[in-house]
Design a protein around this motif. Structure first.
Motif, PDB file in Angstrom:
ATOM      1  N   SER A   1      87.332  32.337  57.603  1.00  0.00           N
ATOM      2  CA  SER A   1      85.994  32.198  57.025  1.00  0.00           C
ATOM      3  C   SER A   1      85.769  30.781  56.497  1.00  0.00           C
ATOM      4  O   SER A   1      84.726  30.160  56.755  1.00  0.00           O
ATOM      5  N   THR A   2      86.743  30.252  55.779  1.00  0.00           N
ATOM      6  CA  THR A   2      86.601  28.919  55.185  1.00  0.00           C
ATOM      7  C   THR A   2      86.422  27.849  56.257  1.00  0.00           C
ATOM      8  O   THR A   2      85.502  27.024  56.185  1.00  0.00           O
ATOM      9  N   HIS A   3      87.289  27.858  57.266  1.00  0.00           N
ATOM     10  CA  HIS A   3      87.223  26.803  58.290  1.00  0.00           C
ATOM     11  C   HIS A   3      85.963  26.931  59.141  1.00  0.00           C
ATOM     12  O   HIS A   3      85.382  25.917  59.548  1.00  0.00           O
ATOM     13  N   LEU A   4      85.533  28.161  59.425  1.00  0.00           N
ATOM     14  CA  LEU A   4      84.319  28.339  60.219  1.00  0.00           C
ATOM     15  C   LEU A   4      83.085  27.885  59.442  1.00  0.00           C
ATOM     16  O   LEU A   4      82.189  27.258  60.007  1.00  0.00           O
ATOM     17  N   HIS A   5      83.045  28.206  58.154  1.00  0.00           N
ATOM     18  CA  HIS A   5      81.932  27.718  57.339  1.00  0.00           C
ATOM     19  C   HIS A   5      81.944  26.200  57.280  1.00  0.00           C
ATOM     20  O   HIS A   5      80.899  25.548  57.384  1.00  0.00           O
ATOM     21  N   GLU A   6      83.136  25.619  57.100  1.00  0.00           N
ATOM     22  CA  GLU A   6      83.232  24.174  57.017  1.00  0.00           C
ATOM     23  C   GLU A   6      82.847  23.500  58.329  1.00  0.00           C
ATOM     24  O   GLU A   6      82.380  22.367  58.341  1.00  0.00           O
ATOM     25  N   ALA A   7      83.038  24.218  59.440  1.00  0.00           N
ATOM     26  CA  ALA A   7      82.662  23.659  60.742  1.00  0.00           C
ATOM     27  C   ALA A   7      81.161  23.799  61.002  1.00  0.00           C
ATOM     28  O   ALA A   7      80.660  23.288  61.999  1.00  0.00           O
ATOM     29  N   GLY A   8      80.454  24.498  60.101  1.00  0.00           N
ATOM     30  CA  GLY A   8      79.003  24.590  60.223  1.00  0.00           C
ATOM     31  C   GLY A   8      78.485  25.819  60.923  1.00  0.00           C
ATOM     32  O   GLY A   8      77.283  25.905  61.216  1.00  0.00           O
ATOM     33  N   PHE A   9      79.342  26.821  61.198  1.00  0.00           N
ATOM     34  CA  PHE A   9      78.869  28.029  61.859  1.00  0.00           C
ATOM     35  C   PHE A   9      78.038  28.870  60.885  1.00  0.00           C
ATOM     36  O   PHE A   9      78.255  28.867  59.677  1.00  0.00           O
ATOM     37  N   ASN A  10      77.107  29.611  61.444  1.00  0.00           N
ATOM     38  CA  ASN A  10      76.190  30.434  60.661  1.00  0.00           C
ATOM     39  C   ASN A  10      76.947  31.512  59.884  1.00  0.00           C
ATOM     40  O   ASN A  10      77.798  32.213  60.426  1.00  0.00           O
ATOM     41  N   SER A  11      76.600  31.675  58.598  1.00  0.00           N
ATOM     42  CA  SER A  11      77.277  32.658  57.749  1.00  0.00           C
ATOM     43  C   SER A  11      77.125  34.072  58.281  1.00  0.00           C
ATOM     44  O   SER A  11      78.042  34.890  58.168  1.00  0.00           O
TER      45      SER A  11
END
Length: 437
Positions: free
Chosen positions: A367-377
Motif C-alpha cells: 500500500s505504501t509503495h503504490l501510494h508513493e508511486a501515485g496509483f489511485n487509492s
C-alpha cells in the motif's frame, strides 16, 4: 578656480588622464577615453583615502558638491565614505545620528554598492533555501553514509522540495512540516508521512549543526501525532523488500513456503486467505484468483489479478501440491492446508536482518509503495479488499479491473527489481524469462 558647468562640458581628453579641482579635495578626472569621473580625497584617522562618485554628466556639478558635503559630514563622525562605497557594513558601535547619515549616504550616492550588496545577499539566501541546503545535505551526508539513500532522495524530491524548497531553511515552521506530512497521509500513506517527518528531522539537525537554523520544526512534532504505531512503525523500504526476499530464498525453509511468502507481497492478500487457497479458485487462463466470500473478512468474493510472476509461482506450486485440492497442503495430510502458524515459524527460522518484521507488513508495504508511486487509492484499497466507508463507499462499486491489473504488474516488476539488486541466489523464473519459455 571652482568648476562650472560650461568648463566641465568643454574639458577635452588628452593622451594621459588629468584632473581639474573644485576645491575641498574634490576634482573631476578626465580620462583618455573622454570619460569624466568625480573623485574626492580626504584624511581619516591620519590616513588619506580616495573615493569616487561616478561620471559627469550622470552626476551634475551640484550633485557632486552635495556628495562632497555628505562625505565631509561622515568623515567628521569617523566614518569612511570609501568603505561604505565598497559595501562594507556600518559599524555597530556608531551613534544613531552617524548611522542615519551613513544610511542616507548609501541610499543617495552608493547605488552600485547597494546593488552589489543585494546581489551578495541574494546569493547567500539562495544557498540557504531548503532546496539548496537539502541537496547539500544529501550530497555531503546522506549519499556517502547510506547504503540505500534512494528513499530519502524520493522524500526530498516528491514532497519536501515542491512544498518548501524556496523557503529559507531557518524560516521553516512546525506548520510547514505538518502541511507536508498531512498531504502524504491524505494519499493513504501514514507510515510514509512518518518517514518524511524523520527525514526532515535529520535535515534540520544538520542545518542547526551548520548554523543555518536555530530550531528543528520536525523534532517538535512527536511521531504519535503523525501516525499510530503498528506492528512496525514503517513499511518495508525498497531495500528491505529485496533483502527480505533474498533471505527467504537463501534459507532452508520448504520451497512452497518460500513461494507463499513471495505471493503474499505480490498479491496483497491476508495470510489466511493465501494458505487456505484451493486450486478451483485459480483461473490460469484468465489470470485470476477468485477468493470466495466465506473466506474473506467482509464476506464478499474478492478478485486477485495474477501477474506473470504470480502465475509462474502458482504453476510451480501445482507441481508441488501432489494432487491435493489445497494450494499449500499440510506436510502430514494432503486433505488439509498448512496451519496458520506455519509461515510465521518459517519467517522466524532465518535471519532476514529486517527489524521487527511481521508477515502483515507485506500488505502495508504494498500500500505504501503504490501510494508513493501515485496509483489511485481506490485501486489500492480494492486490491487490499478494503471497503470504502461513508457515502463514497455506497456509490463506489467499481472493480477497476484494467487499472488493478496494470498496477499489480508494476508492483511485481518493482519487487523483482529489488530482488535483483545485490542478488546472489537463483529464486526461479518468475518474470519475463518464464513468459518467454
Amino acid at each position: 578656480m571652482a568648476l562650472s558647468e560650461v568648463k566641465l562640458r568643454n574639458l577635452k581628453p588628452k593622451e594621459k588622464a588629468f584632473q581639474e579641482s573644485d576645491g575641498g579635495g574634490m576634482f573631476v578626472e578626465v580620462l583618455p577615453s573622454g570619460g569624466k569621473v568625480w573623485r574626492l580625497r580626504y584624511r581619516l584617522f591620519g590616513k588619506q583615502e580616495k573615493v569616487s562618485l561616478g561620471e559627469y554628466p550622470a552626476y551634475s556639478l551640484a550633485e557632486a558638491r552635495q556628495w562632497r558635503a555628505d562625505c565631509a559630514a561622515l568623515v567628521t563622525r569617523g566614518l569612511s565614505p570609501m568603505a561604505l562605497k565598497r559595501g562594507d557594513a556600518i559599524p555597530n558601535d556608531v551613534k544613531p545620528e552617524a548611522k542615519e547619515l551613513a544610511d542616507a549616504f548609501l541610499k543617495n550616492w552608493c547605488r552600485e554598492a547597494i546593488q552589489k550588496q543585494q546581489i551578495k545577499t541574494a546569493a547567500i539566501q539562495a544557498e540557504d533555501t531548503v532546496e539548496a541546503f537539502a541537496r547539500r545535505w544529501y550530497a555531503e551526508i546522506v549519499e556517502p553514509n547510506n547504503s540505500n539513500p534512494r528513499n530519502i532522495h524520493r522524500v526530498l524530491e516528491k514532497d519536501v522540495i515542491p512544498a518548501i524548497g524556496g523557503k529559507q531553511i531557518g524560516d521553516v515552521t512546525v506548520t510547514d512540516v505538518l502541511a507536508i506530512t498531512d498531504k502524504v497521509k491524505a494519499r493513504g500513506a501514514d507510515q510514509m508521512a512518518l518517514q518524511t517527518r524523520n527525514v526532515l528531522k535529520r535535515l534540520f539537525a544538520y542545518a542547526i549543526a551548520r548554523e543555518k537554523a536555530k530550531f528543528n520544526p520536525a523534532a517538535a512534532i512527536e511521531a504519535k501525532f503523525i501516525a499510530t504505531a503498528k506492528s512496525r512503525d514503517v513499511a518495508l523500504t525498497a531495500a528491505e523488500i529485496g533483502k527480505l526476499l533474498r533471505a527467504i530464498y537463501q534459507s532452508s525453509i520448504k520451497r512452497s513456503h518460500k513461494l507463499a511468502l513471495h505471493l503474499l507481497i505480490l498479491c496483497m492478500v491476508r495470510k489466511c486467505e493465501l494458505i487456505e487457497a484451493r486450486w478451483d479458485e485459480i483461473d490460469f487462463d484468465q489470470g485470476l484468483w477468485i477468493i470466495p466470500g466465506e473466506r474473506m473478512k467482509k464476506d464478499k468474493d474478492h478478485v486477485v489479478f495474477l501477474t506473470e510472476q504470480a502465475l509462474a509461482m502458482f504453476e510451480e506450486l501445482k507441481g508441488l501440491a501432489s494432487g491435493s485440492e489445497w494450494v499449500f497442503p499440510s506436510t502430514h495430510s494432503l486433505d488439509k492446508p498448512i496451519s496458520k502458524s506455519t509461515l510465521n515459524v518459517a519467517v522466524r527460522s532465518f535471519d532476514a536482518d529486517v527489524q521487527n518484521f511481521v508477515i502483515h507488513d507485506f500488505r502495508r508495504t504494498a500500500s505504501t509503495h503504490l501510494h508513493e508511486a501515485g496509483f489511485n487509492s481506490d485501486w489500492i484499497e480494492k486490491s487490499l479488499a478494503h471497503e470504502t466507508k461513508g457515502i463514497r463507499g455506497v456509490y463506489n462499486k467499481a472493480q477497476y479491473a484494467d487499472q488493478r491489473r496494470e498496477m499489480l504488474k508494476w508492483w511485481a516488476d518493482f519487487v523483482d527489481s529489488q530482488i535483483e539488486e545485490n542478488r546472489k541466489v537463483i529464486i526461479g523464473r518468475f518474470g519475463k524469462a518464464y513468459n518467454a519459455n
